[in-house]
Design a protein around this motif. Structure first.
Motif, PDB file in Angstrom:
ATOM      1  N   CYS A  35       0.808  -1.227   0.000  1.00  0.00           N
ATOM      2  CA  CYS A  35       0.000   0.000   0.000  1.00  0.00           C
ATOM      3  C   CYS A  35       0.841   1.276   0.000  1.00  0.00           C
ATOM      4  O   CYS A  35       0.520   2.243  -0.697  1.00  0.00           O
ATOM      5  N   GLU A  78       1.870   2.923  -3.243  1.00  0.00           N
ATOM      6  CA  GLU A  78       0.734   3.256  -4.100  1.00  0.00           C
ATOM      7  C   GLU A  78       0.109   4.605  -3.767  1.00  0.00           C
ATOM      8  O   GLU A  78      -0.605   5.182  -4.574  1.00  0.00           O
ATOM      9  N   GLN A 110      -6.128   3.758  -4.340  1.00  0.00           N
ATOM     10  CA  GLN A 110      -5.142   2.786  -4.793  1.00  0.00           C
ATOM     11  C   GLN A 110      -4.734   1.804  -3.701  1.00  0.00           C
ATOM     12  O   GLN A 110      -4.532   0.619  -3.967  1.00  0.00           O
ATOM     13  N   CYS A 111      -4.637   2.262  -2.471  1.00  0.00           N
ATOM     14  CA  CYS A 111      -4.251   1.354  -1.390  1.00  0.00           C
ATOM     15  C   CYS A 111      -5.308   0.273  -1.178  1.00  0.00           C
ATOM     16  O   CYS A 111      -4.974  -0.889  -0.951  1.00  0.00           O
TER      17      CYS A 111
END
Length: 84
Positions: free
Chosen positions: A15, A18, A49-50
């Motif tokens: 994550c 990202e 995104q995560c």
């Protein structure tokens, strides 16, 4: 609404890179999200995104940091103008 990483995090490291705002960092035990920097990727992407890359689905809406899409957009604009 900033996002929150729950204690189900397995520290897989996917994550952090990202996050376009640099809001995710390694905490004492698990990754954490700085709510002052988290825009849920508003301004960058259509989806967080995560959340997309998390293999254990441990990233949720932070109930203590609720924000509208407009507030997230304003935060994005402030963050990007400060780093320019």
């Amino acid at each position: 609404m900033a996002l929150l990483i729950t204690d189900e995090c397995i520290n897989c490291d996917v994550c952090e890179p990202e996050c376009p705002n640099g809001a995710i960092y390694q905490g004492e035990e698990i990754y954490e999200i700085n709510p002052d920097l988290c825009t849920e990727c508003v301004g960058h992407y259509d989806v967080s995104q995560c959340v997309e890359v998390c293999p254990v689905d441990c990233i949720i809406i932070d109930p203590d940091n609720e924000e509208t899409r407009e507030q997230l957009q304003a935060k994005y604009e402030k963050i990007t103008s400060e780093s320019a």
